[in-house]
Design a protein around this motif. Structure first.
Motif, PDB file in Angstrom:
ATOM      1  N   PRO A 284      -2.971 -15.867  -2.997  1.00 36.88           N
ATOM      2  CA  PRO A 284      -3.621 -17.005  -3.659  1.00 36.88           C
ATOM      3  C   PRO A 284      -5.135 -16.948  -3.543  1.00 36.88           C
ATOM      4  CG  PRO A 284      -2.658 -17.687  -1.570  1.00 36.88           C
ATOM      5  CD  PRO A 284      -2.219 -16.281  -1.802  1.00 36.88           C
ATOM      6  N   GLY A 285      -5.800 -17.426  -4.589  1.00 29.48           N
ATOM      7  CA  GLY A 285      -7.250 -17.580  -4.552  1.00 29.48           C
ATOM      8  C   GLY A 285      -8.050 -16.301  -4.627  1.00 29.48           C
ATOM      9  N   SER A 286      -7.435 -15.188  -4.948  1.00 30.53           N
ATOM     10  CA  SER A 286      -8.169 -13.930  -4.994  1.00 30.53           C
ATOM     11  C   SER A 286      -8.842 -13.762  -6.352  1.00 30.53           C
ATOM     12  CB  SER A 286      -7.217 -12.752  -4.751  1.00 30.53           C
ATOM     13  OG  SER A 286      -7.897 -11.533  -4.908  1.00 30.53           O
ATOM     14  N   ASN A 287     -10.047 -13.228  -6.349  1.00 27.66           N
ATOM     15  CA  ASN A 287     -10.744 -12.958  -7.611  1.00 27.66           C
ATOM     16  C   ASN A 287     -10.983 -11.465  -7.819  1.00 27.66           C
ATOM     17  OD1 ASN A 287     -12.667 -12.480  -5.699  1.00 27.66           O
ATOM     18  ND2 ASN A 287     -14.152 -13.994  -6.434  1.00 27.66           N
ATOM     19  N   VAL A 288     -10.234 -10.631  -7.104  1.00 30.63           N
ATOM     20  CA  VAL A 288     -10.376  -9.197  -7.275  1.00 30.63           C
ATOM     21  C   VAL A 288      -9.941  -8.811  -8.684  1.00 30.63           C
ATOM     22  CG1 VAL A 288      -8.055  -8.587  -6.467  1.00 30.63           C
ATOM     23  CG2 VAL A 288      -9.929  -6.968  -6.164  1.00 30.63           C
ATOM     24  N   SER A 289     -10.570  -7.789  -9.237  1.00 30.45           N
ATOM     25  CA  SER A 289     -10.226  -7.343 -10.585  1.00 30.45           C
ATOM     26  C   SER A 289      -8.816  -6.749 -10.609  1.00 30.45           C
ATOM     27  CB  SER A 289     -11.235  -6.294 -11.062  1.00 30.45           C
ATOM     28  OG  SER A 289     -12.536  -6.821 -11.096  1.00 30.45           O
ATOM     29  N   GLU A 290      -8.180  -6.846 -11.774  1.00 27.99           N
ATOM     30  CA  GLU A 290      -6.865  -6.225 -11.917  1.00 27.99           C
ATOM     31  C   GLU A 290      -6.992  -4.704 -11.837  1.00 27.99           C
ATOM     32  OE1 GLU A 290      -4.247  -7.545 -14.933  1.00 27.99           O
ATOM     33  OE2 GLU A 290      -5.109  -9.544 -15.058  1.00 27.99           O
ATOM     34  N   GLY A 291      -5.920  -4.087 -11.371  1.00 27.55           N
ATOM     35  CA  GLY A 291      -5.924  -2.631 -11.239  1.00 27.55           C
ATOM     36  C   GLY A 291      -5.783  -2.214  -9.793  1.00 27.55           C
ATOM     37  N   GLN A 292      -6.288  -1.043  -9.475  1.00 25.70           N
ATOM     38  CA  GLN A 292      -6.163  -0.518  -8.117  1.00 25.70           C
ATOM     39  C   GLN A 292      -6.963  -1.369  -7.140  1.00 25.70           C
ATOM     40  OE1 GLN A 292      -4.024   1.920  -7.774  1.00 25.70           O
ATOM     41  NE2 GLN A 292      -4.169   2.012  -5.536  1.00 25.70           N
ATOM     42  N   ALA A 293      -6.354  -1.726  -6.031  1.00 26.30           N
ATOM     43  CA  ALA A 293      -7.008  -2.572  -5.035  1.00 26.30           C
ATOM     44  C   ALA A 293      -6.472  -2.223  -3.651  1.00 26.30           C
ATOM     45  CB  ALA A 293      -6.776  -4.050  -5.357  1.00 26.30           C
ATOM     46  N   THR A 294      -6.977  -2.955  -2.660  1.00 24.48           N
ATOM     47  CA  THR A 294      -6.525  -2.786  -1.275  1.00 24.48           C
ATOM     48  C   THR A 294      -6.058  -4.125  -0.747  1.00 24.48           C
ATOM     49  OG1 THR A 294      -8.063  -0.956  -0.869  1.00 24.48           O
ATOM     50  CG2 THR A 294      -7.187  -2.105   1.061  1.00 24.48           C
ATOM     51  N   LEU A 295      -4.846  -4.142  -0.205  1.00 19.65           N
ATOM     52  CA  LEU A 295      -4.313  -5.350   0.410  1.00 19.65           C
ATOM     53  C   LEU A 295      -4.699  -5.343   1.890  1.00 19.65           C
ATOM     54  CD1 LEU A 295      -2.549  -7.913   0.115  1.00 19.65           C
ATOM     55  CD2 LEU A 295      -0.584  -6.486   0.777  1.00 19.65           C
ATOM     56  N   VAL A 296      -5.394  -6.412   2.305  1.00 19.09           N
ATOM     57  CA  VAL A 296      -5.811  -6.555   3.697  1.00 19.09           C
ATOM     58  C   VAL A 296      -4.773  -7.414   4.418  1.00 19.09           C
ATOM     59  CG1 VAL A 296      -7.610  -7.388   5.256  1.00 19.09           C
ATOM     60  CG2 VAL A 296      -8.237  -6.395   3.029  1.00 19.09           C
ATOM     61  N   ILE A 297      -4.134  -6.828   5.423  1.00 19.16           N
ATOM     62  CA  ILE A 297      -3.098  -7.538   6.181  1.00 19.16           C
ATOM     63  C   ILE A 297      -3.565  -7.633   7.629  1.00 19.16           C
ATOM     64  CG2 ILE A 297      -0.658  -7.579   6.844  1.00 19.16           C
ATOM     65  CD1 ILE A 297      -0.113  -5.636   4.514  1.00 19.16           C
ATOM     66  N   ARG A 298      -4.058  -8.811   8.003  1.00 21.63           N
ATOM     67  CA  ARG A 298      -4.417  -9.037   9.397  1.00 21.63           C
ATOM     68  C   ARG A 298      -3.135  -9.143  10.228  1.00 21.63           C
ATOM     69  NH1 ARG A 298      -9.877  -7.987   9.770  1.00 21.63           N
ATOM     70  NH2 ARG A 298     -11.090  -9.222   8.281  1.00 21.63           N
ATOM     71  N   PRO A 299      -3.199  -8.772  11.513  1.00 21.37           N
ATOM     72  CA  PRO A 299      -2.000  -8.913  12.358  1.00 21.37           C
ATOM     73  C   PRO A 299      -1.422 -10.322  12.342  1.00 21.37           C
ATOM     74  CG  PRO A 299      -3.636  -7.580  13.472  1.00 21.37           C
ATOM     75  CD  PRO A 299      -4.293  -8.086  12.225  1.00 21.37           C
ATOM     76  N   ALA A 300      -2.283 -11.344  12.201  1.00 22.26           N
ATOM     77  CA  ALA A 300      -1.809 -12.730  12.190  1.00 22.26           C
ATOM     78  C   ALA A 300      -0.965 -13.049  10.964  1.00 22.26           C
ATOM     79  CB  ALA A 300      -2.992 -13.691  12.259  1.00 22.26           C
ATOM     80  N   ALA A 301      -1.022 -12.199   9.921  1.00 26.17           N
ATOM     81  CA  ALA A 301      -0.229 -12.443   8.712  1.00 26.17           C
ATOM     82  C   ALA A 301       1.203 -11.960   8.853  1.00 26.17           C
ATOM     83  CB  ALA A 301      -0.885 -11.758   7.513  1.00 26.17           C
ATOM     84  N   ILE A 302       1.511 -11.223   9.908  1.00 22.57           N
ATOM     85  CA  ILE A 302       2.818 -10.585  10.083  1.00 22.57           C
ATOM     86  C   ILE A 302       3.691 -11.417  11.012  1.00 22.57           C
ATOM     87  CG2 ILE A 302       4.006  -8.503  10.889  1.00 22.57           C
ATOM     88  CD1 ILE A 302       1.378  -6.960  10.334  1.00 22.57           C
ATOM     89  N   SER A 303       4.943 -11.586  10.630  1.00 20.46           N
ATOM     90  CA  SER A 303       5.912 -12.266  11.489  1.00 20.46           C
ATOM     91  C   SER A 303       7.196 -11.452  11.545  1.00 20.46           C
ATOM     92  CB  SER A 303       6.239 -13.672  10.960  1.00 20.46           C
ATOM     93  OG  SER A 303       5.107 -14.495  10.972  1.00 20.46           O
TER      94      SER A 303
END
Length: 366
Positions: A284-303
């Motif tokens: 949600p709330g991302s303004n990255v351009s469509e196409g190739q990107a990088t997903l940032v996954i902080r350790p706190a996002a993992i359960s």
């Protein structure tokens, strides 16, 4: 080394830096060494009373920038102003700036008091008044009564405080700290960085701090300037840089993060969807351009999930017990992730099969 930790309670000081002007402005500053540009078109503003950290890997230009503020280096082109005055061509002796070096640079044959008074005496102040001001400065940093000692009789943390006292006794517009904690062990660094921040806030001096340690930068700074190849990669508060990195470089340099290549697309409500193989993650709330990107996954996002019907089937490949936490390496369908769990024991041994879920609110796309 033993550290005095009660000095923060001391409010005794006759040094008043609350009226320090101290603003710093760089305009299109370039610093070249032959054909190599150490700083390349730098535009930077530091406000009066701020503690700003220049952060980045070796060779990014942060120390060169600090040395240009000090007057130890002059810009090849561009202008530098301190307190509204153009100091671009002024040598260090004509700037109201004090610098603390990582080596402390104390005179071993002089007492602590004479070390602190040295700059005042060289500036023409009579010895009795210089020593009086030096005693006030030592009291400010919690070293009242240490004046007769030699530097060799002090711990590393105490020597660093003497170096700080020698800098602030000159009542500078700007205080510069060049890797000030690099010679201290990890535990002592935590204490001394808190002391530096407390002192800076109390006396109100504009401070520029150079380090390559991102945890140190996040702990002491009002703002962090992350530099890369002589330019500003991103500037902002520690929280801004951690939660809203603008590039994979920033995401990896500020805090811990898993970086996974993905394809980004837009859904109806404007959110982005990160596609990695057969998996889709709404960001949600991302303004990255469509196409190739990088997903940032902080350790706190993992359960970890006990429900076999949700999340991604994964396997723990290693679990490192670090006292108050366990660092897991997990093989997942989207790649290898690391995860930090705060616990007193290893609850999931190697080769444990688990399911993991990702919290969309804690994901970020760059």
């Amino acid at each position: 080394m033993k550290l005095d930790t009660n000095w923060q309670a001391s409010e005794q000081t006759s040094i008043n830096l609350n009226d320090a002007r101290g603003s710093i402005v760089f305009r299109n500053v370039v610093k070249k060494y032959g054909a190599v540009s150490a700083v390349n078109g730098l535009d930077l503003e530091i406000n009066r009373g701020e503690l700003v950290t220049l952060l980045g890997p070796s060779g990014c230009g942060k120390t060169t920038t600090l040395r240009m503020i000090a007057g130890l280096e002059l810009p090849s082109t561009g202008t530098i102003a301190i307190g509204g005055t153009d100091v671009s061509r002024l040598p260090a002796t004509y700037r109201n700036v004090s610098m603390v070096f990582q080596s402390y640079a104390l005179f071993p044959h002089l007492t602590v008091l004479d070390n602190v008074a040295y700059g005042l005496r060289m500036g023409g102040l009579k010895t009795p008044l210089a020593r009086e001001k030096a005693e006030d400065a030592l009291s400010t940093v919690g070293l009242a009564g240490f004046g007769p000692r030699l530097p060799s009789e002090l711990s590393g943390g105490q020597q660093q405080r003497v170096a700080l006292a020698r800098a602030i006794v000159l009542e500078p517009e700007v205080l510069l700290l060049d890797e000030p904690l690099s010679n201290l062990d990890a535990k002592l660094r935590r204490y001394v960085r808190e002391e530096i921040r407390t002192l800076q806030q109390r006396i109100g001096v504009t401070t520029v701090y150079v380090t390559h340690d991102q945890e140190e930068a996040m702990a002491v700074s009002d703002r962090i300037i992350v530099m890369e190849q002589g330019k500003i990669a991103q500037a902002g508060s520690p929280a801004d840089l951690y939660h809203s990195p603008q590039s994979a470089f920033i995401a990896s340099f500020i805090g811990e993060a898993n970086l996974i290549s993905c394809a980004a697309s837009t859904v109806a409500n404007g959110d982005r969807v990160a596609k990695i193989g057969d998996y889709r993650f709404t960001v949600p709330g991302s303004n990255v351009s469509e196409g190739q990107a990088t997903l940032v996954i902080r350790p706190a996002a993992i359960s970890f999930s006990t429900n076999a019907d949700e999340g991604m089937p994964s396997m723990i490949t290693s679990a490192a017990f670090l006292g108050d936490r366990v660092l897991y390496s997990i093989e997942t369908p989207i790649g290898r992730l690391f995860y930090v769990e705060y616990t007193s024991s290893i609850r999931h041994p190697d080769r444990t099969e688990i399911n993991i879920t990702l919290d969309p609110a804690k994901l970020h796309l760059v």
